[in-house]
Design a protein around this motif. Structure first.
Motif, PDB file in Angstrom:
ATOM      1  N   GLU A  62      10.365 -10.367  16.762  1.00 58.99           N
ATOM      2  CA  GLU A  62       9.866 -10.544  18.131  1.00 58.99           C
ATOM      3  C   GLU A  62       9.227  -9.280  18.684  1.00 58.99           C
ATOM      4  O   GLU A  62       8.153  -9.335  19.278  1.00 58.99           O
ATOM      5  CB  GLU A  62      10.997 -10.997  19.058  1.00 58.99           C
ATOM      6  CG  GLU A  62      11.356 -12.455  18.935  1.00 58.99           C
ATOM      7  CD  GLU A  62      12.258 -12.912  20.067  1.00 58.99           C
ATOM      8  OE1 GLU A  62      12.794 -12.045  20.801  1.00 58.99           O
ATOM      9  OE2 GLU A  62      12.419 -14.128  20.230  1.00 58.99           O
ATOM     10  N   PHE A  63       9.896  -8.144  18.523  1.00 54.75           N
ATOM     11  CA  PHE A  63       9.461  -6.903  19.154  1.00 54.75           C
ATOM     12  C   PHE A  63       9.003  -5.922  18.081  1.00 54.75           C
ATOM     13  O   PHE A  63       9.678  -5.716  17.079  1.00 54.75           O
ATOM     14  CB  PHE A  63      10.578  -6.306  20.004  1.00 54.75           C
ATOM     15  CG  PHE A  63      10.944  -7.171  21.175  1.00 54.75           C
ATOM     16  CD1 PHE A  63      10.287  -7.044  22.383  1.00 54.75           C
ATOM     17  CD2 PHE A  63      11.937  -8.137  21.055  1.00 54.75           C
ATOM     18  CE1 PHE A  63      10.605  -7.857  23.456  1.00 54.75           C
ATOM     19  CE2 PHE A  63      12.272  -8.955  22.120  1.00 54.75           C
ATOM     20  CZ  PHE A  63      11.599  -8.820  23.326  1.00 54.75           C
ATOM     21  N   SER A  64       7.836  -5.333  18.324  1.00 56.87           N
ATOM     22  CA  SER A  64       7.248  -4.447  17.314  1.00 56.87           C
ATOM     23  C   SER A  64       6.190  -3.572  17.968  1.00 56.87           C
ATOM     24  O   SER A  64       5.510  -3.996  18.915  1.00 56.87           O
ATOM     25  CB  SER A  64       6.604  -5.289  16.201  1.00 56.87           C
ATOM     26  OG  SER A  64       5.758  -4.501  15.398  1.00 56.87           O
ATOM     27  N   PRO A  65       6.004  -2.343  17.456  1.00 59.60           N
ATOM     28  CA  PRO A  65       4.892  -1.509  17.943  1.00 59.60           C
ATOM     29  C   PRO A  65       3.525  -2.134  17.698  1.00 59.60           C
ATOM     30  O   PRO A  65       2.552  -1.755  18.350  1.00 59.60           O
ATOM     31  CB  PRO A  65       5.049  -0.218  17.122  1.00 59.60           C
ATOM     32  CG  PRO A  65       6.460  -0.212  16.665  1.00 59.60           C
ATOM     33  CD  PRO A  65       6.832  -1.639  16.472  1.00 59.60           C
ATOM     34  N   ALA A  66       3.475  -3.109  16.778  1.00 57.88           N
ATOM     35  CA  ALA A  66       2.199  -3.766  16.488  1.00 57.88           C
ATOM     36  C   ALA A  66       1.659  -4.511  17.703  1.00 57.88           C
ATOM     37  O   ALA A  66       0.449  -4.808  17.767  1.00 57.88           O
ATOM     38  CB  ALA A  66       2.366  -4.731  15.315  1.00 57.88           C
ATOM     39  N   HIS A  67       2.525  -4.803  18.674  1.00 60.60           N
ATOM     40  CA  HIS A  67       2.081  -5.522  19.875  1.00 60.60           C
ATOM     41  C   HIS A  67       1.484  -4.591  20.936  1.00 60.60           C
ATOM     42  O   HIS A  67       1.063  -5.062  22.003  1.00 60.60           O
ATOM     43  CB  HIS A  67       3.251  -6.291  20.480  1.00 60.60           C
ATOM     44  CG  HIS A  67       3.861  -7.307  19.562  1.00 60.60           C
ATOM     45  ND1 HIS A  67       3.117  -8.283  18.932  1.00 60.60           N
ATOM     46  CD2 HIS A  67       5.153  -7.487  19.147  1.00 60.60           C
ATOM     47  CE1 HIS A  67       3.914  -9.029  18.188  1.00 60.60           C
ATOM     48  NE2 HIS A  67       5.147  -8.562  18.292  1.00 60.60           N
ATOM     49  N   ARG A  68       1.466  -3.308  20.666  1.00 60.04           N
ATOM     50  CA  ARG A  68       0.940  -2.354  21.653  1.00 60.04           C
ATOM     51  C   ARG A  68      -0.525  -2.653  21.947  1.00 60.04           C
ATOM     52  O   ARG A  68      -1.332  -2.876  21.042  1.00 60.04           O
ATOM     53  CB  ARG A  68       1.100  -0.924  21.157  1.00 60.04           C
ATOM     54  CG  ARG A  68       0.725   0.133  22.209  1.00 60.04           C
ATOM     55  CD  ARG A  68       1.087   1.533  21.722  1.00 60.04           C
ATOM     56  NE  ARG A  68       0.730   2.572  22.670  1.00 60.04           N
ATOM     57  CZ  ARG A  68       1.459   2.923  23.717  1.00 60.04           C
ATOM     58  NH1 ARG A  68       2.596   2.303  23.953  1.00 60.04           N
ATOM     59  NH2 ARG A  68       1.073   3.894  24.534  1.00 60.04           N
TER      60      ARG A  68
END
Length: 391
Positions: A188-194
């Motif tokens: 769900e949560f990842s730096p890729a979503h920055r």
């Protein structure tokens, strides 16, 4: 095994406990277990959540001070549910009435007390902390410590989701305590979503340019979350460094938080974000998470921020402090706006870009719920198997 969780603080619009229990309902089947949650609700109702997963709602009145939640009206209703469900293992998720009911149930199944709540930190320490030490408060609330020790003697296990809470419980005389940190859902949560464009837009809405530091605050608007103190800290830090604060959440203190923010152009209030991908994008686009509550038993929000690649700024007490230290962030003296402001300035001066890059590199190592559930169910199995052998 059939694991029955008597969960006093499960509610359709609840916070971290609801999120955690929903994950456990989804995870049980993969480990070969049936998960049944007994929760206070509007009426008797069975809600099927999937294979081997359901919620059994019991009629219960609403809490007078927070209408989001209900409370079990008596022990008899819990005993009747347990008699009907015939569990192999019972878990109580609150140290209050539900824990007493589970402890006094006449069934033979082993049982665990899961410390989702830390009432002393959430209430007594917060109320009396300005005028008394924690040692003095503990003496004044010795009745509560005696209550916990009595529960400890009647349970096979007391599960703490953080090192700091486990240490305090052990110091208070509990003998069955084990530490099993929670974790985040995988994927769900990842730096890729920055999203640098979103970051710039949020700073623009805070009246600042892209060279400012974007802090994210996420959580219920409730007294123990100390959002007014967080606002004061960010504004004090903003006198020395350009800082924008985005507060995401709602709750019974919403009007109080809004009044405290007033017309401050550098604070942006956003409603709760229920879309998980949208929340993941928001978190990953900040520069750091700032948290005000020293009463967290684990602090799922801080774990999600770490998984998103953010350093964490948090009080030096409670579960959030573990995340701040492990994320390369900063801790400050709990309940102290000036100390929190200094922590913000320290983090900025250490280099937001560098700290962010380091936090993003570490993000993949954030503990996952799969590891938590594997440990939890293994410990329950060991106790249940031991009980069967003894019988």
């Amino acid at each position: 095994m059939r694991i029955v969780d008597v969960c006093a603080f499960y509610a359709p619009r609840g916070g971290g406990v609801r999120t955690y229990v929903d994950r456990k309902l989804a995870a049980g089947a993969a480990y070969g277990h049936e998960i049944v949650v007994v929760a206070p609700g509007e009426e008797y109702r069975t809600e099927v959540r999937g294979e081997g997963a359901r919620i059994e709602w019991i009629p219960a009145p609403r809490m007078p001070f927070d209408r989001t939640y209900r409370y079990f009206p008596d022990q008899e209703s819990i005993h009747a549910a347990l008699d009907r469900l015939k569990p192999d293992f019972v878990e109580a998720s609150s140290p209050w009435r539900a824990a007493e009911a589970v402890a006094s149930w006449r069934g033979s199944a082993p049982r665990a007390l899961f410390m989702h709540a830390d009432p002393l930190a959430a209430y007594a320490y917060r109320w009396f902390g300005p005028v008394a030490s924690r040692e003095a408060i503990d003496k004044g609330f010795d009745w509560f410590w005696r209550h916990l020790r009595r529960l400890d003697a009647r349970y096979d296990l007391v599960v703490s989701p953080s090192r700091s809470l486990a240490d305090r419980l052990a110091e208070g005389g509990l003998r069955q305590v084990v530490t099993n940190p929670l974790g985040i859902a995988s994927g769900e949560f990842s730096p890729a979503h920055r999203d640098e464009g979103l970051r710039a837009e949020l700073l623009r809405r805070c009246g600042l340019g892209s060279d400012a530091t974007l802090l994210i605050g996420l959580g219920r608007h409730a007294p123990e979350k100390r959002w007014p103190m967080v606002v004061d800290a960010c504004m004090a830090a903003g006198v020395e460094r350009p800082v924008g604060l985005v507060l995401i959440g709602g709750g019974r203190d919403k009007a109080k938080v809004m009044r405290h923010v007033g017309g401050n152009p550098h604070v942006l209030l956003l409603a709760p974000v229920t879309d998980r991908p949208a929340l993941a994008r928001l978190l990953a686009s900040g520069d750091a998470l700032i948290h005000g509550c020293e009463a967290e038993t684990f602090c799922l929000v801080a774990a999600e921020a770490r998984a998103s690649g953010l350093p964490v700024i948090a009080p030096d007490l409670g579960g959030a402090a573990d995340h701040a230290r492990d994320s390369g962030g900063e801790v400050y003296r709990a309940a102290d706006a000036s100390s929190a402001a200094q922590a913000v300035v320290r983090l900025i001066d250490r280099g937001v870009a560098r700290l962010g890059a380091e936090a993003r590199a570490r993000a993949g190592g954030t503990r996952k719920l799969d590891a938590h559930f594997a440990e939890l169910f293994a410990s329950y199995e060991a106790i249940a198997n031991g009980a069967r052998v003894a019988a």
